[in-house]
Write a protein that holds these residues in place. Structure first.
Motif, mmCIF file in Angstrom:
data_model
loop_
_atom_site.group_PDB
_atom_site.id
_atom_site.type_symbol
_atom_site.label_atom_id
_atom_site.label_comp_id
_atom_site.label_asym_id
_atom_site.label_seq_id
_atom_site.Cartn_x
_atom_site.Cartn_y
_atom_site.Cartn_z
ATOM 1 N N ARG A 192 53.601 61.654 41.433
ATOM 2 C CA ARG A 192 53.754 60.199 41.384
ATOM 3 C C ARG A 192 53.041 59.496 42.518
ATOM 4 O O ARG A 192 52.500 58.417 42.331
ATOM 5 C CB ARG A 192 55.231 59.836 41.456
ATOM 6 N N LEU A 193 53.121 60.060 43.699
ATOM 7 C CA LEU A 193 52.569 59.389 44.875
ATOM 8 C C LEU A 193 51.446 60.201 45.485
ATOM 9 O O LEU A 193 51.547 61.421 45.592
ATOM 10 C CB LEU A 193 53.642 59.231 45.963
ATOM 11 N N TYR A 212 60.338 55.698 49.528
ATOM 12 C CA TYR A 212 60.402 56.821 48.591
ATOM 13 C C TYR A 212 60.697 58.126 49.332
ATOM 14 O O TYR A 212 61.557 58.909 48.910
ATOM 15 C CB TYR A 212 59.093 56.933 47.812
ATOM 16 N N LEU A 213 59.979 58.352 50.413
ATOM 17 C CA LEU A 213 60.226 59.566 51.197
ATOM 18 C C LEU A 213 61.675 59.636 51.651
ATOM 19 O O LEU A 213 62.316 60.691 51.562
ATOM 20 C CB LEU A 213 59.296 59.622 52.412
ATOM 21 N N ASP A 214 62.205 58.510 52.118
ATOM 22 C CA ASP A 214 63.573 58.473 52.628
ATOM 23 C C ASP A 214 64.604 58.576 51.501
ATOM 24 O O ASP A 214 65.516 59.401 51.553
ATOM 25 C CB ASP A 214 63.791 57.194 53.436
ATOM 26 N N GLU A 215 64.456 57.768 50.471
ATOM 27 C CA GLU A 215 65.448 57.701 49.395
ATOM 28 C C GLU A 215 65.441 58.923 48.479
ATOM 29 O O GLU A 215 66.488 59.394 48.062
ATOM 30 C CB GLU A 215 65.216 56.454 48.528
ATOM 31 N N VAL A 216 64.258 59.406 48.145
ATOM 32 C CA VAL A 216 64.150 60.476 47.163
ATOM 33 C C VAL A 216 64.108 61.856 47.813
ATOM 34 O O VAL A 216 64.717 62.797 47.320
ATOM 35 C CB VAL A 216 62.911 60.252 46.259
ATOM 36 N N LEU A 217 63.394 61.961 48.929
ATOM 37 C CA LEU A 217 63.195 63.272 49.543
ATOM 38 C C LEU A 217 63.965 63.467 50.850
ATOM 39 O O LEU A 217 63.885 64.529 51.449
ATOM 40 C CB LEU A 217 61.697 63.500 49.786
ATOM 41 N N ASP A 218 64.671 62.422 51.297
ATOM 42 C CA ASP A 218 65.440 62.478 52.541
ATOM 43 C C ASP A 218 64.565 62.836 53.745
ATOM 44 O O ASP A 218 64.945 63.643 54.595
ATOM 45 C CB ASP A 218 66.619 63.447 52.415
#
Length: 155
Positions: A51-52, A85-91
């Motif tokens: 996606r990114l 995205y990094l924070d919310e999805v991948l922590d």
């Protein structure tokens, strides 16, 4: 879609329908060249979940490289979306760097609570825009004359 949303929602709507711009256009090629040739020795590209596509500096900061600061908010929002995205999805918590090599400027970008709320509002706005059956109303902007979608709007 984040950048399109902050530049022109009509452009976002067209792009969401598979109506794409000419990727060989001079403006697009110039941006690609600056992106490909700047900070090459200090950043690496990664594709995440298909996606990114984002660039990470050796320091661990996420980097967004642009030709010009003329459309600073869309570029900043794109970078903030990556951080979100990094924070919310991948922590994964990271800071970002927004760079304009031709202007010899760069700035640190952090995902604070206000930025997080703005990213989430943007995502909701994108969903609202692309779900519409017709493109948003025309709105003349200073950069319309250089837009590769202008034939859909002004002809």
């Amino acid at each position: 879609m984040i950048q399109y949303y902050h530049v022109c929602r009509r452009e976002l709507w067209f792009m969401s329908r598979g109506i794409d711009i000419d990727r060989e256009a001079t403006n697009i090629q110039r941006g690609a060249h600056v992106d490909e040739t700047s900070y090459q020795d200090r950043r690496h590209s990664y594709q995440i979940n298909g996606r990114l596509q984002l660039d990470v500096l050796d320091s661990g900061d996420v980097m967004e490289v642009k030709v010009s600061s003329a459309l600073e908010k869309p570029a900043r929002m794109q970078l903030l979306y990556y951080l979100w995205y990094l924070d919310e999805v991948l922590d994964i918590e990271r800071d970002g760097v927004l760079a304009y090599p031709r202007e010899r400027t760069r700035e640190t970008v952090e995902l604070d609570e206000e930025a997080r709320e703005e990213v989430e509002a943007t995502v909701r706005g994108i969903l609202n825009t692309v779900e519409q059956e017709a493109p948003p109303e025309l709105e003349k902007k200073p950069y319309c004359d250089a837009c590769l979608y202008q034939e859909f709007c002004w002809v």
